[in-house]
Design a protein around this motif. Structure first.
Motif, PDB file in Angstrom:
ATOM      1  N   UNK A 160      70.275  48.025 -10.033  1.00  0.00           N
ATOM      2  CA  UNK A 160      68.906  48.031  -9.908  1.00  0.00           C
ATOM      3  C   UNK A 160      68.557  49.104 -11.082  1.00  0.00           C
ATOM      4  N   UNK A 161      69.352  49.829 -11.303  1.00  0.00           N
ATOM      5  CA  UNK A 161      69.092  51.038 -12.508  1.00  0.00           C
ATOM      6  C   UNK A 161      69.195  49.984 -13.711  1.00  0.00           C
ATOM      7  N   UNK A 162      70.008  49.038 -13.924  1.00  0.00           N
ATOM      8  CA  UNK A 162      70.281  48.143 -15.059  1.00  0.00           C
ATOM      9  C   UNK A 162      68.928  47.397 -15.297  1.00  0.00           C
ATOM     10  N   UNK A 163      68.577  46.615 -14.228  1.00  0.00           N
ATOM     11  CA  UNK A 163      67.488  46.004 -14.157  1.00  0.00           C
ATOM     12  C   UNK A 163      66.265  46.682 -14.577  1.00  0.00           C
ATOM     13  N   UNK A 164      66.217  47.819 -14.250  1.00  0.00           N
ATOM     14  CA  UNK A 164      65.046  48.735 -14.607  1.00  0.00           C
ATOM     15  C   UNK A 164      65.119  49.064 -16.020  1.00  0.00           C
ATOM     16  N   UNK A 165      66.042  49.358 -16.413  1.00  0.00           N
ATOM     17  CA  UNK A 165      66.100  50.087 -17.754  1.00  0.00           C
ATOM     18  C   UNK A 165      65.626  48.824 -18.787  1.00  0.00           C
ATOM     19  N   UNK A 166      66.513  47.565 -18.616  1.00  0.00           N
ATOM     20  CA  UNK A 166      66.323  46.214 -19.507  1.00  0.00           C
ATOM     21  C   UNK A 166      64.885  45.804 -19.364  1.00  0.00           C
ATOM     22  N   UNK A 167      64.241  45.860 -18.109  1.00  0.00           N
ATOM     23  CA  UNK A 167      63.169  45.172 -18.107  1.00  0.00           C
ATOM     24  C   UNK A 167      61.986  45.973 -17.832  1.00  0.00           C
ATOM     25  N   UNK A 168      61.811  47.236 -18.276  1.00  0.00           N
ATOM     26  CA  UNK A 168      60.861  47.923 -18.150  1.00  0.00           C
ATOM     27  C   UNK A 168      60.357  48.381 -19.519  1.00  0.00           C
ATOM     28  N   UNK A 169      59.095  48.672 -19.836  1.00  0.00           N
ATOM     29  CA  UNK A 169      58.478  49.231 -21.114  1.00  0.00           C
ATOM     30  C   UNK A 169      57.317  50.316 -20.612  1.00  0.00           C
ATOM     31  N   UNK A 170      57.796  51.453 -20.869  1.00  0.00           N
ATOM     32  CA  UNK A 170      56.950  52.562 -20.172  1.00  0.00           C
ATOM     33  C   UNK A 170      56.529  53.670 -21.402  1.00  0.00           C
ATOM     34  N   UNK A 171      56.768  53.399 -22.744  1.00  0.00           N
ATOM     35  CA  UNK A 171      56.470  54.391 -23.672  1.00  0.00           C
ATOM     36  C   UNK A 171      54.752  54.453 -23.868  1.00  0.00           C
ATOM     37  N   UNK A 172      54.392  55.607 -24.470  1.00  0.00           N
ATOM     38  CA  UNK A 172      53.045  55.680 -24.971  1.00  0.00           C
ATOM     39  C   UNK A 172      52.535  54.779 -25.644  1.00  0.00           C
ATOM     40  N   UNK A 173      53.359  54.243 -26.519  1.00  0.00           N
ATOM     41  CA  UNK A 173      52.622  53.290 -27.458  1.00  0.00           C
ATOM     42  C   UNK A 173      52.862  51.867 -27.045  1.00  0.00           C
ATOM     43  N   UNK A 174      53.173  51.659 -25.750  1.00  0.00           N
ATOM     44  CA  UNK A 174      53.400  50.344 -25.287  1.00  0.00           C
ATOM     45  C   UNK A 174      51.629  49.936 -24.914  1.00  0.00           C
ATOM     46  N   UNK A 175      51.146  48.926 -25.247  1.00  0.00           N
ATOM     47  CA  UNK A 175      49.672  48.540 -25.041  1.00  0.00           C
ATOM     48  C   UNK A 175      49.755  47.747 -23.384  1.00  0.00           C
ATOM     49  N   UNK A 176      50.970  47.022 -23.068  1.00  0.00           N
ATOM     50  CA  UNK A 176      50.922  46.581 -21.893  1.00  0.00           C
ATOM     51  C   UNK A 176      52.009  47.061 -21.226  1.00  0.00           C
ATOM     52  N   UNK A 177      52.295  48.248 -20.449  1.00  0.00           N
ATOM     53  CA  UNK A 177      53.410  48.523 -20.026  1.00  0.00           C
ATOM     54  C   UNK A 177      53.712  47.826 -18.624  1.00  0.00           C
ATOM     55  N   UNK A 178      55.072  47.726 -18.428  1.00  0.00           N
ATOM     56  CA  UNK A 178      55.581  46.933 -17.208  1.00  0.00           C
ATOM     57  C   UNK A 178      56.815  47.508 -16.479  1.00  0.00           C
ATOM     58  N   UNK A 179      57.140  46.931 -15.379  1.00  0.00           N
ATOM     59  CA  UNK A 179      58.511  47.387 -14.865  1.00  0.00           C
ATOM     60  C   UNK A 179      58.758  46.244 -13.691  1.00  0.00           C
ATOM     61  N   UNK A 180      60.076  45.836 -13.482  1.00  0.00           N
ATOM     62  CA  UNK A 180      60.152  44.808 -12.503  1.00  0.00           C
ATOM     63  C   UNK A 180      60.236  45.092 -11.309  1.00  0.00           C
ATOM     64  N   UNK A 181      60.094  43.978 -10.394  1.00  0.00           N
ATOM     65  CA  UNK A 181      60.265  44.059  -8.940  1.00  0.00           C
ATOM     66  C   UNK A 181      61.537  43.806  -8.669  1.00  0.00           C
ATOM     67  N   UNK A 182      61.976  43.990  -7.531  1.00  0.00           N
ATOM     68  CA  UNK A 182      63.210  43.671  -6.719  1.00  0.00           C
ATOM     69  C   UNK A 182      63.009  43.116  -5.410  1.00  0.00           C
ATOM     70  N   UNK A 183      63.588  42.240  -4.800  1.00  0.00           N
ATOM     71  CA  UNK A 183      63.713  41.631  -3.355  1.00  0.00           C
ATOM     72  C   UNK A 183      65.087  41.551  -3.063  1.00  0.00           C
ATOM     73  N   UNK A 184      65.664  42.597  -2.059  1.00  0.00           N
ATOM     74  CA  UNK A 184      66.924  42.382  -1.599  1.00  0.00           C
ATOM     75  C   UNK A 184      67.160  41.587  -0.271  1.00  0.00           C
ATOM     76  N   UNK A 185      67.979  40.543  -0.440  1.00  0.00           N
ATOM     77  CA  UNK A 185      68.327  39.750   0.792  1.00  0.00           C
ATOM     78  C   UNK A 185      69.490  40.183   1.345  1.00  0.00           C
ATOM     79  N   UNK A 186      69.725  40.041   2.698  1.00  0.00           N
ATOM     80  CA  UNK A 186      70.848  40.252   3.453  1.00  0.00           C
ATOM     81  C   UNK A 186      71.296  41.583   3.580  1.00  0.00           C
ATOM     82  N   UNK A 187      70.269  42.436   3.649  1.00  0.00           N
ATOM     83  CA  UNK A 187      70.677  43.894   3.426  1.00  0.00           C
ATOM     84  C   UNK A 187      69.777  44.527   4.807  1.00  0.00           C
TER      85      UNK A 187
END
Length: 404
Positions: free
Chosen positions: A274-301
């Motif tokens: 989950x931390x790897x997914x967050x790190x790779x697919x998030x853009x949260x810097x001040x300079x980011x015009x369209x910041x984003x982060x990923x969604x995760x849905x866990x099955x079988x838990x």
């Protein structure tokens, strides 16, 4: 069984599967069909005739008459039944790939050659003449030969596969990558599924139906395709073609992950993912015009394990949203879809179930993409016309880390 032997065995299966695919693609009419594991490995039926095909792949073996003797005797058994009115009359074709020894078989074969090299054999020092056991005359054997074709110079594994990919490119007007990763992958899955059906009619498929089934660009991969590609190569190609440039676009990405059974589940491994997914697919810097982060849905838990997982993340100051604003509140899609940015530092959005996923998808107006990683069967079976969906079969969680 050694690894090399196992690979050879798998190649033998794929060679037969590929031959079936090639036969279907080369059929002239939409209603022409094949049966997997019918009279022989493959039965080909057209409007005018039916041919029973035995397919052999021994690319590392020298050809000897004894190698094809038993298949020919089995064909002769069917021929005898057909003469007795117990089976339908068909043609017979033996398709074999061998490393060497091709010069040993001179064609056309004579009745005497057939009898001495293929139909006469010894077992426990006793000589058996198969044609005598069946009560067949020389005239009968001449008739059998007229229905029989033998090819021991069949194309090798790679050449056959390349010809299939060319046929797929011609059929669908697609690229090399699409031919292999979409259409061939789907074709392989269909042929494998037919082969395990019990009823013979369920193992029959027409060219028209086959083309309809493989014309599916849902990016659906499967374990058989992994075996064909080799796992390392498979995961590398997935990364290169589907994930190498994902983190640059401000899309709303949903990662649907099937958690392994409890006996092989490891919370630390899942948390790391989950931390790897967050790190790779998030853009949260001040300079980011369209910041984003990923969604995760866990099955079988389980609910309790999901709570434990969230507790661990919270204790490690990993900020996430799950759509619940206070104790006892109902899920709120507006809450979970709040923009992630530098100021709130929301690094991940965790969805608990399908209803929550539906509500969240409806709430979002931006471009959405769904990446589903499943172990056995896709758990999200709904197709969204306006959402890109990628379904990838995995064997373990670490496979996902090699891909994303």
């Amino acid at each position: 069984m050694s690894e090399r032997s196992a690979i050879d065995t798998i190649k033998g299966y794929f060679y037969q599967f590929d031959y079936s695919i090639k036969c279907l693609l080369e059929l002239k009419n939409d209603n022409d069909s094949i049966i997997i594991e019918g009279i022989e490995d493959i039965d080909i039926k057209t409007a005018t005739e039916e041919t029973a095909v035995q397919c052999k792949y021994y690319s590392k073996t020298e050809y000897n008459h004894s190698v094809i003797a038993k298949p020919l005797r089995l064909m002769l058994n069917h021929f005898k039944n057909a003469k007795d009115g117990k089976s339908k009359r068909v043609k017979y074709y033996l398709n074999g790939c061998y490393k060497s020894g091709h010069e040993k078989l001179k064609q056309p074969i004579s009745v005497e050659f057939l009898k001495s090299n293929f139909l006469t054999y010894k077992r426990d020092n006793v000589t058996y003449r198969h044609y005598e056991s069946l009560g067949l005359t020389d005239d009968d054997l001449r008739e059998f030969i007229s229905l029989l074709s033998i090819n021991i110079n069949a194309t090798d594994y790679d050449s056959q596969l390349n010809s299939i990919l060319e046929l797929l490119k011609k059929q669908f007007g697609c690229s090399d990558f699409e031919a292999e990763n979409y259409y061939y992958n789907n074709a392989l899955n269909i042929i494998k599924s037919l082969a395990i059906e019990n009823a013979i009619e369920k193992r029959r498929i027409t060219k028209k139906r086959f083309l309809q089934l493989i014309d599916n660009k849902k990016f659906l991969f499967n374990i058989w395709f992994i075996k064909y590609k080799g796992k390392k190569s498979y995961l590398k190609e997935l990364r290169r073609n589907y994930f190498s440039s994902l983190n640059a676009s401000p899309f709303e990405r949903f990662f649907l992950i099937e958690v392994p059974p409890s006996d092989s589940y490891n919370r630390a491994e899942l948390k790391e993912l989950l931390m790897i997914i967050s790190e790779k697919y998030s853009r949260l810097s001040k300079r980011e015009k369209n910041p984003f982060c990923p969604y995760v849905l866990l099955f079988n838990i389980s609910n309790q394990e999901l709570i434990n997982l969230k507790t661990d993340l919270h204790n490690e100051n990993f900020i996430f949203k799950d759509g619940f604003d206070f104790y006892g509140a109902e899920f709120n899609p507006k809450s979970i879809t709040i923009e992630a940015n530098h100021y709130n530092n929301i690094r991940l959005k965790i969805i608990s179930n399908f209803p929550q996923l539906e509500l969240t998808l409806k709430e979002i107006t931006k471009t959405k993409e769904i990446y589903q990683f499943y172990i056995s069967k896709p758990l999200l079976k709904k197709n969204y016309e306006t959402i890109k969906q990628v379904n990838i079969q995995i064997e373990e969680l670490r496979d996902i880390k090699e891909v994303i």
